[in-house]
Write a protein that holds these residues in place. Sequence first.
Motif, short mmCIF file in Angstrom:
data_model
loop_
_atom_site.label_atom_id
_atom_site.label_comp_id
_atom_site.label_asym_id
_atom_site.label_seq_id
_atom_site.Cartn_x
_atom_site.Cartn_y
_atom_site.Cartn_z
N ALA A 128 0.86 -1.19 0.00
CA ALA A 128 0.00 0.00 0.00
C ALA A 128 0.89 1.23 0.00
O ALA A 128 1.71 1.40 0.91
CB ALA A 128 -0.91 0.00 1.23
N ALA A 129 0.77 2.06 -1.02
CA ALA A 129 1.58 3.29 -1.13
C ALA A 129 0.67 4.50 -0.96
O ALA A 129 -0.30 4.66 -1.70
CB ALA A 129 2.29 3.33 -2.48
N ILE A 130 0.99 5.32 0.03
CA ILE A 130 0.20 6.53 0.32
C ILE A 130 1.11 7.72 0.08
O ILE A 130 2.16 7.86 0.72
CB ILE A 130 -0.29 6.55 1.79
N THR A 131 0.72 8.61 -0.84
CA THR A 131 1.63 9.68 -1.26
C THR A 131 0.96 11.05 -1.19
O THR A 131 -0.27 11.16 -1.29
CB THR A 131 2.13 9.42 -2.69
N PRO A 132 1.76 12.12 -1.04
CA PRO A 132 1.22 13.47 -0.89
C PRO A 132 1.09 14.20 -2.22
O PRO A 132 1.38 13.64 -3.29
CB PRO A 132 2.27 14.14 0.00
N TRP A 133 0.71 15.48 -2.12
CA TRP A 133 0.40 16.26 -3.31
C TRP A 133 1.56 17.11 -3.81
O TRP A 133 1.54 17.57 -4.94
CB TRP A 133 -0.79 17.19 -3.02
N ALA A 185 -10.95 7.70 4.77
CA ALA A 185 -11.67 6.43 4.82
C ALA A 185 -11.12 5.45 3.79
O ALA A 185 -10.96 4.25 4.08
CB ALA A 185 -13.16 6.67 4.58
N THR A 186 -10.83 5.95 2.61
CA THR A 186 -10.23 5.09 1.59
C THR A 186 -8.85 4.63 2.01
O THR A 186 -8.49 3.45 1.87
CB THR A 186 -10.15 5.84 0.25
N GLY A 187 -8.06 5.56 2.55
CA GLY A 187 -6.73 5.20 3.01
C GLY A 187 -6.76 4.18 4.14
O GLY A 187 -5.96 3.24 4.16
N ALA A 188 -7.70 4.35 5.07
CA ALA A 188 -7.82 3.41 6.18
C ALA A 188 -8.21 2.02 5.69
O ALA A 188 -7.71 1.00 6.17
CB ALA A 188 -8.83 3.91 7.20
N ALA A 189 -9.13 1.96 4.72
CA ALA A 189 -9.53 0.67 4.17
C ALA A 189 -8.36 -0.03 3.49
O ALA A 189 -8.24 -1.26 3.54
CB ALA A 189 -10.68 0.86 3.18
N LEU A 190 -7.50 0.76 2.86
CA LEU A 190 -6.34 0.19 2.19
C LEU A 190 -5.28 -0.28 3.19
O LEU A 190 -4.87 -1.45 3.18
CB LEU A 190 -5.75 1.23 1.23
N VAL A 191 -4.84 0.62 4.05
CA VAL A 191 -3.77 0.29 5.00
C VAL A 191 -4.21 -0.83 5.94
O VAL A 191 -3.41 -1.68 6.33
CB VAL A 191 -3.36 1.54 5.80
N GLY A 192 -5.48 -0.85 6.31
CA GLY A 192 -5.98 -1.83 7.26
C GLY A 192 -6.38 -3.15 6.65
O GLY A 192 -6.85 -4.04 7.38
N VAL A 211 -1.48 6.20 9.87
CA VAL A 211 -1.01 5.04 9.11
C VAL A 211 -0.26 4.08 10.02
O VAL A 211 -0.47 2.85 9.98
CB VAL A 211 -0.12 5.50 7.94
N ALA A 212 0.63 4.62 10.86
CA ALA A 212 1.42 3.76 11.74
C ALA A 212 0.52 3.00 12.73
O ALA A 212 0.77 1.83 13.04
CB ALA A 212 2.44 4.59 12.50
N ALA A 213 -0.53 3.67 13.22
CA ALA A 213 -1.43 3.02 14.16
C ALA A 213 -2.18 1.86 13.50
O ALA A 213 -2.29 0.76 14.05
CB ALA A 213 -2.42 4.03 14.74
#
Length: 472
Positions: A128-133, A185-192, A211-213
């Motif tokens: 899962a890759a989470i990136t900024p703008w 919500a989308t990020g949480a569904a992905l990371v989790g 994300v770390a949590a």
Amino acid sequence: MTDLIERENPARFAEIVGAVAVTSPAEVDAIVRRADAEQRRWAATPLPDRLAALTGAATALENAVEELATLLARESGKVLADCRGELGFAVRFLRWVVSRAISAYADSTVDDDLGRLVLLRKPYGVIAAITPWNAPVILAMLKIAPALAAGNAVVLKPSPLAPLTISRVAALFEAPLTVVHGDGATGAALVGHDLIRKVAFTGGATGGRAVAALAGDRLTPSVLELGGNDPAVFLADASFTDAAMDRLVMATFATSGQVCMAAKRLYVPESRLDDFVAAYRAAADRVLVTSDPLAPGATMGPVISADAQRSAAAFRDDGALVDLGRFDADPATGYFVRPGLVVAPDPDSRLVRTEQFAPVVPVLGYRDEESVLAAANAGDLGLGASVWSADEERAFAFARRFEAGFAFVNTHNRTGMSLRAPFGGVKRSGWGREYAEEGLLEYVQTCVIHAPAAFRPGAEIPAAGPSAYPAG
């Protein structure tokens, strides 16, 4: 009806550049499950074939740089030259990964009188890759390229503030790379998700904690690259030459100061503060032009949003302000902020203590090197720093004492930064090491096959007992 994320042009916020569909949590589940199945096939593909696919993506991206640079400028507010530079660097990084992957991911064997030991480099699975703008293409590529080369699948969630260009870039890959869009919500569904095997995140501390949590709750390994409140320290013998000041101004105000490794706190000997301010202001007059990102000659565009514009305006009130450069923009129709230098603010002010991510920078005087070192190292963010001196050995000796993941000498600029230089941080700025060999190894697990000499065919088998086995 599908929810959409509409992206406005920060330079003309009445203009909608494009839109993407929001990915619901249910859709995230299906996407990750599909990525997991695709990853197994991708990992079984011979490494040279995987690298050939990445080379094809690099060529396609290189051919699209001009078109995509304009799109990136319109959705992010970065000036066109910087957008070309970001896309060009993404191409070079992707090709660099291809050139290093075979050696980086090769098995290694030790066969000696202690036995035979094989170290394997195996992919994790779905990343899962989470990136900024603020640098949406290169900050995604730092994760995509090594992860795919290693045999992983990638599900990328970019920021809703810059979803358009990176989606176009991702479509160039014939590899298991999927983009999802949405908010927390989308990020949480992905990371989790239970099938995510590693998380790679670049962004602010608030998002990093979330994300770390989530990842920690599932014992999912994480790569976190957070922010920086980078100091630039001028020692007593530093020269305020035109070239040096030009580099510093652009290192401060590139992308309107919205860069994790920008120079965000300037420290100068008290006796030279007035001379520094004059030199810095003259440099800004030479190189700093705030205008529409697509306008010829523009070197700084707007900030990313209305919230960022309000925050930057508040920073301008934190002390004696010197306006900088040429300002050819209308803050009423775009998110423009006049860049400013705040002279001798309160060291405890928010402008000094926090990562401002705005085109406003403080300059503070200091009396001795020990006090300025303590000030430079204060705070939780230890990403980068720079030291300026006429004596390179003196500068390196000072730089060794920075609490920072990397330090520049006589510059604070990414230009000329080598891919052999790891990019990471200390304190809470992140544990990853992107931009270098260490970044490739973040996306493989080391697995071991071991045949101790005592148990190899033909060897005398020792008697079992406590001494025959290691503790633990």
